[in-house]
Design a protein around this motif. Structure first.
Motif, PDB file in Angstrom:
ATOM      1  N   ALA A 121      13.726 -12.574  86.407  1.00  0.00           N
ATOM      2  CA  ALA A 121      14.194 -12.713  84.813  1.00  0.00           C
ATOM      3  C   ALA A 121      12.514 -13.570  84.341  1.00  0.00           C
ATOM      4  CB  ALA A 121      15.316 -13.596  84.929  1.00  0.00           C
ATOM      5  N   LEU A 122      12.429 -13.361  83.055  1.00  0.00           N
ATOM      6  CA  LEU A 122      11.368 -14.089  82.231  1.00  0.00           C
ATOM      7  C   LEU A 122      11.913 -15.163  81.481  1.00  0.00           C
ATOM      8  CD1 LEU A 122       8.248 -14.619  81.830  1.00  0.00           C
ATOM      9  CD2 LEU A 122       8.754 -12.730  80.108  1.00  0.00           C
ATOM     10  N   CYS A 145       9.031 -15.980  75.998  1.00  0.00           N
ATOM     11  CA  CYS A 145       8.336 -14.741  76.028  1.00  0.00           C
ATOM     12  C   CYS A 145       7.294 -14.965  74.809  1.00  0.00           C
ATOM     13  CB  CYS A 145       9.507 -13.845  75.433  1.00  0.00           C
ATOM     14  SG  CYS A 145      10.741 -13.385  76.782  1.00  0.00           S
ATOM     15  N   GLY A 180       4.095 -15.347  78.290  1.00  0.00           N
ATOM     16  CA  GLY A 180       5.271 -14.779  78.787  1.00  0.00           C
ATOM     17  C   GLY A 180       5.019 -13.391  78.854  1.00  0.00           C
ATOM     18  N   GLN A 181       4.532 -12.770  77.587  1.00  0.00           N
ATOM     19  CA  GLN A 181       4.117 -11.450  77.444  1.00  0.00           C
ATOM     20  C   GLN A 181       3.173 -10.758  78.573  1.00  0.00           C
ATOM     21  OE1 GLN A 181       2.661 -10.880  73.312  1.00  0.00           O
ATOM     22  NE2 GLN A 181       4.147 -12.522  72.718  1.00  0.00           N
ATOM     23  N   ALA A 225       5.356 -10.427  81.691  1.00  0.00           N
ATOM     24  CA  ALA A 225       6.188  -9.609  81.848  1.00  0.00           C
ATOM     25  C   ALA A 225       5.485  -8.205  82.292  1.00  0.00           C
ATOM     26  CB  ALA A 225       6.721  -9.236  80.432  1.00  0.00           C
ATOM     27  N   LEU A 285      11.324  -6.307  86.414  1.00  0.00           N
ATOM     28  CA  LEU A 285      11.757  -7.399  85.485  1.00  0.00           C
ATOM     29  C   LEU A 285      13.200  -7.151  85.096  1.00  0.00           C
ATOM     30  CD1 LEU A 285      10.407  -9.472  83.418  1.00  0.00           C
ATOM     31  CD2 LEU A 285      10.083  -7.840  81.982  1.00  0.00           C
ATOM     32  N   VAL A 343      15.084 -10.920  80.003  1.00  0.00           N
ATOM     33  CA  VAL A 343      14.098 -11.814  79.487  1.00  0.00           C
ATOM     34  C   VAL A 343      15.041 -12.850  78.558  1.00  0.00           C
ATOM     35  CG1 VAL A 343      11.994 -10.423  79.358  1.00  0.00           C
ATOM     36  CG2 VAL A 343      13.525 -10.345  77.418  1.00  0.00           C
ATOM     37  N   ASP A 367      14.199 -16.046  75.433  1.00  0.00           N
ATOM     38  CA  ASP A 367      13.679 -16.815  74.758  1.00  0.00           C
ATOM     39  C   ASP A 367      14.430 -17.423  73.729  1.00  0.00           C
ATOM     40  OD1 ASP A 367      10.228 -17.051  74.113  1.00  0.00           O
ATOM     41  OD2 ASP A 367      11.473 -17.956  72.502  1.00  0.00           O
ATOM     42  N   ALA A 404      11.917 -12.566  72.590  1.00  0.00           N
ATOM     43  CA  ALA A 404      12.584 -11.857  73.655  1.00  0.00           C
ATOM     44  C   ALA A 404      12.961 -10.712  73.089  1.00  0.00           C
ATOM     45  CB  ALA A 404      13.879 -12.663  73.988  1.00  0.00           C
ATOM     46  N   VAL A 460      18.115  -8.260  76.897  1.00  0.00           N
ATOM     47  CA  VAL A 460      17.725  -9.538  76.615  1.00  0.00           C
ATOM     48  C   VAL A 460      18.836 -10.598  76.756  1.00  0.00           C
ATOM     49  CG1 VAL A 460      17.246 -10.833  74.414  1.00  0.00           C
ATOM     50  CG2 VAL A 460      16.290  -8.690  74.623  1.00  0.00           C
TER      51      VAL A 460
END
Ligand SMILES: NC(=O)c1ccc[n+]([C@@H]2O[C@H](COP(=O)([O-])OP(=O)(O)OC[C@H]3O[C@@H](n4cnc5c(N)ncnc54)[C@H](O)[C@@H]3O)[C@@H](O)[C@H]2O)c1
Length: 336
Positions: free
Chosen positions: A5-6, A9, A13-14, A17, A28, A31, A33, A39, A50
């Motif tokens: 999980a990120l 973003c 972050g991009q 990903a 992934l 995400v 944010d 996000a 998300v």
């Protein structure tokens, strides 16, 4: 497949990903944010869920590990949450801008076996790595000097500088880590000079510097020189030189290609260096994901971990003390 999980973003972050999605051993999972549109942009582009909160990420059974790429002030909290949730974490640098906060976070990390990897991606650059391996294999004899040139292509916006935490904690932190990596030893003394040479007005307003030179020395006398600038007009300049008793090693800049132009009024003109960290360290960012996946799959300790992040921050604080008091600082002064 390790489901990652990120958290965060934004700019980096991009990139993370895309790297996680491209990695054959990772996927992934979701995400998050705090700025929901950021996000959603990745969620929509990559067709991943998300999350509505970070708590949901840490509680989710769909998440094996987290990649923390959010704003610096969130890192220590998220590392603590990851450790509590027993989810391995790959966290961007720096851990925090406060050594006190980092030391508090260290207690949680060290009392757990959950892997925490620090985002010192430059250790994974093929050139930097090959230079270190050649040095460790004895190809240049006994190491005496390390020279790290690290210059950004342009001054970041004022809004970035207002919250980045200062040149040495934000930018040089990578070079302090590389210094330890290349010296294969702990610096014990630090001397630094710095100034706002690029934009003195902005520097005065923000109490910030944009140009620095730092000297480090280990207990057995090995020397390291780091030089930083926030603006090198010719591009992102990332070079390392290792000098030993029987030779010298260089890890050089990267260009998009190696074409050289020769005309009636110029010789050996080549393309500009790759623009910035995302381009220059593309392979390194991917390799750090591979190392993270390898740790999780094979129960390994991260090659670059929390303590490396803490040590790099200690060197930054020692350098700031050196600048403030115009003297050689013993790293032991910061280790209490
Ligand atoms: N390894 C490297 O070379 C490198 C390069 C650039 C940035 N970084 C680090 O990565 C981090 C992010 O930098 P960036 O340039 O992408 O910044 P950015 O401002 O572009 O992105 C940060 C993101 O974090 C989000 N965020 C803020 N608080 C949050 C929270 N509580 N939970 C989740 N998301 C939150 C913001 O909304 C934003 O989208 C910083 O710590 C920076 O130092 C590392």
């Amino acid at each position: 497949m390790i489901k990652i999980a990120l958290l965060g973003c934004g700019r980096i972050g991009q990139m993370h990903a895309a790297n996680v999605i491209a990695h054959p051993g990772a996927s992934l999972a979701m995400v998050f944010d705090s700025h929901t549109p950021s996000a959603q942009a990745i969620g929509n582009a990559c067709s991943v869920p998300v999350a509505t909160s970070a708590d949901d990420v840490f509680a989710s059974k769909e998440v094996d590990a987290v990649l923390i790429a959010s704003a610096t002030e969130t890192h220590a909290d998220y590392i603590e949450q990851a450790v509590a949730a027993e989810k391995p974490a790959l966290c961007e640098k720096p851990i925090d801008l406060s050594l006190e906060r980092v030391n508090k976070c260290a207690a949680a990390v060290s009392s757990s076996s959950v892997p925490v990897q620090l985002g010192f991606n430059r250790r994974f650059d093929p050139g930097h790595r090959a230079a270190r391996e050649a040095m460790l294999a004895g190809e240049i004899g006994q190491l005496h000097q390390v020279i790290i040139t690290s210059r950004d292509p342009e001054l970041p916006p004022r809004s970035y500088l207002e919250t980045a935490g200062g040149l040495l904690r934000d930018m040089t932190i990578h070079d302090f880590d590389l210094a330890r990596f290349m010296l294969d030893d702990e610096p014990t003394e630090v001397f630094a000079v710095a100034g706002a040479l690029i934009d003195p007005v902005l520097g005065a307003e923000l109490n910030e510097v944009d140009t620095a030179m730092i000297i480090l020395r280990t207990a057995d006398g090995k020397q390291c020189h780091i030089n930083n600038s926030r603006t090198a007009v010719y591009g992102y300049d990332q070079r390392i030189e290792l000098l030993g008793t029987t030779g010298m090693l260089q890890s050089d800049n990267r260009k998009p290609h190696e074409v050289k132009r020769y005309t009636s009024n110029t010789t050996e003109t080549s393309a500009p260096y790759q623009y910035f960290f995302i381009e220059r360290y593309q392979e390194a960012f991917m390799a750090e994901i591979s190392a993270f996946v390898d740790c999780i799959e094979n129960g390994k300790t991260p090659e670059v971990g929390f303590e490396d992040g803490r040590r790099a921050l200690i060197l930054a604080e020692a350098a700031y003390l050196s600048i403030a008091e115009n003297r050689l600082v013993s790293v032991a002064e910061l280790m209490a």
